[in-house]
Design a protein around this motif. Structure first.
Motif, PDB file in Angstrom:
ATOM      1  N   LYS A 483      -8.104   4.212  -2.376  1.00  0.00           N
ATOM      2  CA  LYS A 483      -7.443   3.187  -1.553  1.00  0.00           C
ATOM      3  C   LYS A 483      -8.204   1.875  -1.601  1.00  0.00           C
ATOM      4  CE  LYS A 483      -5.215   6.308   1.731  1.00  0.00           C
ATOM      5  NZ  LYS A 483      -5.164   6.749   3.143  1.00  0.00           N
ATOM      6  N   ALA A 484      -9.567   1.981  -1.533  1.00  0.00           N
ATOM      7  CA  ALA A 484     -10.363   0.741  -1.557  1.00  0.00           C
ATOM      8  C   ALA A 484     -10.161   0.005  -2.876  1.00  0.00           C
ATOM      9  CB  ALA A 484     -11.841   1.079  -1.358  1.00  0.00           C
ATOM     10  N   SER A 485     -10.160   0.781  -3.991  1.00  0.00           N
ATOM     11  CA  SER A 485      -9.943   0.116  -5.290  1.00  0.00           C
ATOM     12  C   SER A 485      -8.560  -0.516  -5.351  1.00  0.00           C
ATOM     13  CB  SER A 485     -10.111   1.132  -6.418  1.00  0.00           C
ATOM     14  OG  SER A 485      -9.144   2.167  -6.300  1.00  0.00           O
ATOM     15  N   ARG A 486      -7.556   0.210  -4.820  1.00  0.00           N
ATOM     16  CA  ARG A 486      -6.204  -0.368  -4.790  1.00  0.00           C
ATOM     17  C   ARG A 486      -6.164  -1.622  -3.929  1.00  0.00           C
ATOM     18  NH1 ARG A 486      -2.909   5.272  -3.773  1.00  0.00           N
ATOM     19  NH2 ARG A 486      -3.382   6.244  -5.786  1.00  0.00           N
ATOM     20  N   ASP A 487      -6.823  -1.515  -2.755  1.00  0.00           N
ATOM     21  CA  ASP A 487      -6.842  -2.693  -1.863  1.00  0.00           C
ATOM     22  C   ASP A 487      -7.533  -3.868  -2.538  1.00  0.00           C
ATOM     23  OD1 ASP A 487      -5.535  -1.218   0.010  1.00  0.00           O
ATOM     24  OD2 ASP A 487      -7.364  -0.629   1.080  1.00  0.00           O
ATOM     25  N   ASP A 489      -7.750  -4.405  -5.754  1.00  0.00           N
ATOM     26  CA  ASP A 489      -6.842  -4.941  -6.782  1.00  0.00           C
ATOM     27  C   ASP A 489      -5.771  -5.820  -6.151  1.00  0.00           C
ATOM     28  OD1 ASP A 489      -8.275  -3.582  -8.679  1.00  0.00           O
ATOM     29  OD2 ASP A 489      -6.943  -1.829  -8.664  1.00  0.00           O
ATOM     30  N   THR A 490      -5.197  -5.312  -5.049  1.00  0.00           N
ATOM     31  CA  THR A 490      -4.144  -6.101  -4.382  1.00  0.00           C
ATOM     32  C   THR A 490      -4.701  -7.410  -3.835  1.00  0.00           C
ATOM     33  OG1 THR A 490      -4.559  -4.813  -2.379  1.00  0.00           O
ATOM     34  CG2 THR A 490      -2.751  -4.090  -3.800  1.00  0.00           C
ATOM     35  N   THR A 491      -5.926  -7.329  -3.232  1.00  0.00           N
ATOM     36  CA  THR A 491      -6.523  -8.563  -2.693  1.00  0.00           C
ATOM     37  C   THR A 491      -6.832  -9.555  -3.812  1.00  0.00           C
ATOM     38  OG1 THR A 491      -8.657  -7.431  -2.769  1.00  0.00           O
ATOM     39  CG2 THR A 491      -7.485  -7.459  -0.660  1.00  0.00           C
ATOM     40  N   LYS A 492      -7.310  -9.038  -4.961  1.00  0.00           N
ATOM     41  CA  LYS A 492      -7.571  -9.942  -6.078  1.00  0.00           C
ATOM     42  C   LYS A 492      -6.297 -10.594  -6.578  1.00  0.00           C
ATOM     43  CE  LYS A 492     -11.744  -7.656  -7.860  1.00  0.00           C
ATOM     44  NZ  LYS A 492     -12.309  -6.867  -8.981  1.00  0.00           N
ATOM     45  N   GLU A 493      -5.220  -9.796  -6.666  1.00  0.00           N
ATOM     46  CA  GLU A 493      -3.942 -10.371  -7.100  1.00  0.00           C
ATOM     47  C   GLU A 493      -3.463 -11.431  -6.112  1.00  0.00           C
ATOM     48  OE1 GLU A 493      -1.297  -7.163  -7.566  1.00  0.00           O
ATOM     49  OE2 GLU A 493      -2.203  -6.399  -9.413  1.00  0.00           O
ATOM     50  N   GLN A 494      -3.594 -11.115  -4.817  1.00  0.00           N
ATOM     51  CA  GLN A 494      -3.184 -12.103  -3.807  1.00  0.00           C
ATOM     52  C   GLN A 494      -4.015 -13.378  -3.901  1.00  0.00           C
ATOM     53  OE1 GLN A 494      -3.424 -10.111  -0.069  1.00  0.00           O
ATOM     54  NE2 GLN A 494      -1.621  -8.819  -0.429  1.00  0.00           N
ATOM     55  N   GLN A 495      -5.350 -13.207  -4.110  1.00  0.00           N
ATOM     56  CA  GLN A 495      -6.204 -14.386  -4.234  1.00  0.00           C
ATOM     57  C   GLN A 495      -5.823 -15.221  -5.457  1.00  0.00           C
ATOM     58  OE1 GLN A 495     -10.208 -12.962  -4.253  1.00  0.00           O
ATOM     59  NE2 GLN A 495     -10.242 -12.465  -2.058  1.00  0.00           N
ATOM     60  N   LEU A 496      -5.537 -14.526  -6.578  1.00  0.00           N
ATOM     61  CA  LEU A 496      -5.109 -15.255  -7.773  1.00  0.00           C
ATOM     62  C   LEU A 496      -3.819 -16.021  -7.528  1.00  0.00           C
ATOM     63  CD1 LEU A 496      -5.881 -12.631 -10.572  1.00  0.00           C
ATOM     64  CD2 LEU A 496      -6.982 -14.836 -10.259  1.00  0.00           C
ATOM     65  N   LYS A 497      -2.859 -15.341  -6.845  1.00  0.00           N
ATOM     66  CA  LYS A 497      -1.596 -16.024  -6.535  1.00  0.00           C
ATOM     67  C   LYS A 497      -1.832 -17.243  -5.654  1.00  0.00           C
ATOM     68  CE  LYS A 497       1.407 -11.993  -6.992  1.00  0.00           C
ATOM     69  NZ  LYS A 497       2.302 -11.059  -6.268  1.00  0.00           N
TER      70      LYS A 497
END
Length: 671
Positions: A483-487, A489-497
């Motif tokens: 879950k932490a790795s998924r979170d 990844d999602t946080t990195k994608e959100q930051q990139l966006k």
């Protein structure tokens, strides 16, 4: 409402009926003439203000007609009206003698040749138009009203388009009305569709009509596409093409929502009743402890049939905390009575086990007998399959014998396996008993071993539980890491966006700033050009002024050489001329060259801004050229030049703003 009485009030080419099909009374006949119908006032010269009287017929279409000897008022000399009436009732047009009135009547069609079908909008019928097959075009008829006539559209044209029906729609939009159409005419046309609650007419040849029920809207949509004509006029203001469509009204939506809420309440109430009906009844409440109730429960504990109820009461009392020093003896006696039932229950279990063993023996014997019979049947099949008997059977008989043999062998094998399973279970039980017999002789030796085994079992169980707990923890840690790795990844994608969006916004902002910078540079170039022009104008004005001063001096010198009287006069005149010039110079609003430059720059700036600018905006522009310029100096200078600049107020209330405009061209005309 449609017109009644007279030949002109017919619908769709139908002749007027001399009776009312909506009445349920029977139509009476005599032996000689025909149905008893009063003559129409329009045909017999009666009073046109009175409505004709109509005879009554049963709702089944006039098939059950009672005969009596009452005379009738309609002679058979007019067979067309009588034939029309019988045709509309669905009967063949027959005379009183039994002869057909019209030889070309088609009974399969149910109507006379050449007469169109009944229009569903006829008054008195009150029916919804029947559903029309998709491959068959709808046939619409001419509708005559008191004040207007409705002509049907071309049947080959596609049906008029309608919007999606809103929920609970009771309101329709009617467009294409004649310009001279009134609410009375609209009511006359659409009242036949049902009860009209309200009509809201507009000045632009359309209106909204609200009906009492939803099905009336379907009747009103039937009139879409009809051409309406007021009276017999052919003027464009008296004609129009109706377009009827669904309309969205707040009242309809509110009533529909109220209805849906009411239905939801009824559904919840019905479900609650169903749940209460199927809910199992709650157990009876346990009585409170008392000496009398204690004696009753003690008696019930001794009875085998009431033991379960009494034990439940005893358990409830003990859990409630009714046991104390005073009641301890009573409870002990009741517990003792409950303990006495253990021997009875053990004996009952033993009897049931004995019965089960006997049933097993019976089942085993019956099953063995069945297997013997199966073996005999299979032996018969095998003997029939031998060469001696097999050759004498036909092909079908051989096939049946082989099929029966296979089925019998399968059933025999199944029962044989079941019997062998029972015997294995018995052998296992016997082996357990044999193992238990020598253990009785060695009870003292094995008691220690049993205790050790139990201890080892407990340790094994505890270790197994610990191992399971560790496994669960490892799985939880793995899930948390996933879950932490998924979170992440999602946080990195959100930051990139977010960063991409920020970069796009900054790029757009940079483009806007560049555009504004280019505009400001263009404005500055314009202002510089204007400034150069003004400086050139000032230089030319100074040169002209110096030339004018030199000319004045030369004239004065020439005048001084003349007569004294002329000199005095010339002096007086020159003084008079110089005084107003000095006055004008002293009274001029522009007192210095710097102010003249400011006036020129401000006038060019305001000329570029035709809608005016605030004093702050003007000063910010001037401060780019000279940072020493203040707002009050500019405002005082502009107030002095009333014919060059004027101040206007724009906005209302808190948005009130003062703007200065350039009015030099208008001021030049005024001065």
């Amino acid at each position: 409402m449609f017109a009644e009485g007279g030949r002109g009030g017919g619908l769709g080419g139908l002749n007027q009926l001399s009776f009312d099909p909506a009445n349920n009374k029977s139509l009476q006949f005599s032996n000689a003439t025909g149905p008893r119908v009063s003559e129409s006032p329009a045909e017999n010269g009666g009073d046109p203000g009175k409505k004709r009287k109509r005879a009554n017929i049963p709702p089944d279409g006039g098939r059950n007609l009672s005969l009596d000897s009452i005379p009738m008022g309609l002679p058979m000399s007019d067979p067309a009206a009588w034939a029309t009436a019988m045709n509309n009732l669905g009967m063949a047009p027959m005379g009183m003698t039994g002869q057909p009135l019209l030889p070309d009547f088609d009974p399969a069609l149910g109507m006379m040749t050449g007469i169109p079908p009944i229009n569903p909008m006829m008054p008195g019928l009150g029916i919804v138009p029947p559903p029309i097959p998709p491959d068959m075009p709808a046939v619409k008829e001419i509708i005559h009203c008191k004040s207007c006539t409705l002509f049907p559209p071309n049947p080959h044209l596609p049906p008029p388009a309608t919007r999606e029906r809103p929920p609970g729609c009771k309101t329709v939009f009617v467009g294409g009305l004649p310009e001279n159409g009134t609410e009375q005419i609209i009511m006359e046309v659409f009242e036949q569709c049902g009860e009209v609650i309200a009509i809201r007419k507009s000045k632009k040849n359309f209106c909204h009509i609200r009906f009492a029920e939803e099905f009336m809207v379907d009747k009103a949509l039937y009139l879409s596409g009809y051409r309406i004509r007021l009276g017999s006029s052919t003027d464009k203001k008296d004609t129009g093409r109706l377009h009827v469509d669904f309309a969205q009204a707040r009242d309809d939506l509110y009533e529909w929502e109220c209805k849906q809420r009411m239905l939801a309440r009824e559904e919840r109430h019905r479900r609650r009743l169903e749940e209460e009906r199927f809910r199992p009844p709650s157990p009876p409440p346990v009585v409170h402890y008392s000496d009398h109730e204690c004696s009753i429960v003690a008696e019930k504990l001794k009875d085998d049939t009431k033991f379960s109820e009494a034990v439940q009461t005893l358990l409830t009392w003990i859990e409630r905390g009714e046991v104390n020093r005073r009641t301890a003896n009573n409870f002990y006696s009741m517990i003792q009575s409950a303990n006495s039932h253990i021997r009875r229950l053990v004996n009952e279990k033993a009897t049931h086990e004995k019965e089960m063993e006997e049933a097993k023996e019976k089942f085993k014997l019956a099953l063995s007998g069945i297997l013997v019979q199966f073996e005999q049947i299979v032996a018969v099949y095998h003997s029939a399959s031998k060469q001696k008997a097999w050759d004498h059977f036909t092909k079908a008989q051989r096939k049946n014998i082989s099929v029966w043999c296979k089925q019998a062998e399968e059933i025999r094998n199944i029962h044989n396996d079941e019997l062998m399973g029972i015997r294995r279970e018995e052998e296992m039980e016997m082996s357990d008993e044999e193992i238990e017999d020598p253990s009785e002789m060695k009870e003292t030796e094995e008691s220690a071993l049993v205790s050790q085994v139990e201890a080892l079992k407990e340790e094994n169980d505890s270790l197994r539980w610990q191992l399971d707990a560790y496994r669960n923890e490892v799985e939880l840690l793995k899930q948390e890491q996933g879950k932490a790795s998924r979170d992440e990844d999602t946080t990195k994608e959100q930051q990139l966006k977010l960063l991409q969006q920020a970069l796009q916004g900054m790029q757009q902002h940079l483009l806007k700033v560049q555009d504004e910078y280019k505009k400001r540079e263009a404005e500055l170039e314009k202002v510089r050009e204007d400034k150069l022009k003004i400086e050139k104008l000032l230089e030319t004005l100074k040169e002209q002024q110096s030339l004018a001063d030199e000319e004045d001096k030369e004239r004065d010198a020439i005048d001084c050489q003349g007569n004294e009287s002329s000199t005095s006069r010339i002096c007086a005149c020159s003084q008079e001329k110089e005084c107003p010039a000095e006055k004008t110079l002293s009274n001029s609003p522009v007192k210095s060259e710097r102010e003249a430059l400011l006036v020129g720059i401000i006038s060019t700036f305001l000329h570029v801004h035709p809608f005016g600018a605030s004093i702050e905006y003007i000063c910010s522009y001037l401060q780019r050229l000279d940072s020493k310029i203040c707002t009050t100096e500019v405002e005082v200078l502009m107030t002095r030049l009333q014919h060059t600049f004027k101040q206007e107020l724009s906005g209302v209330g808190a948005s009130l703003e003062k703007r200065w405009k350039f009015c030099g061209f208008d001021g030049l005309k005024m001065t």
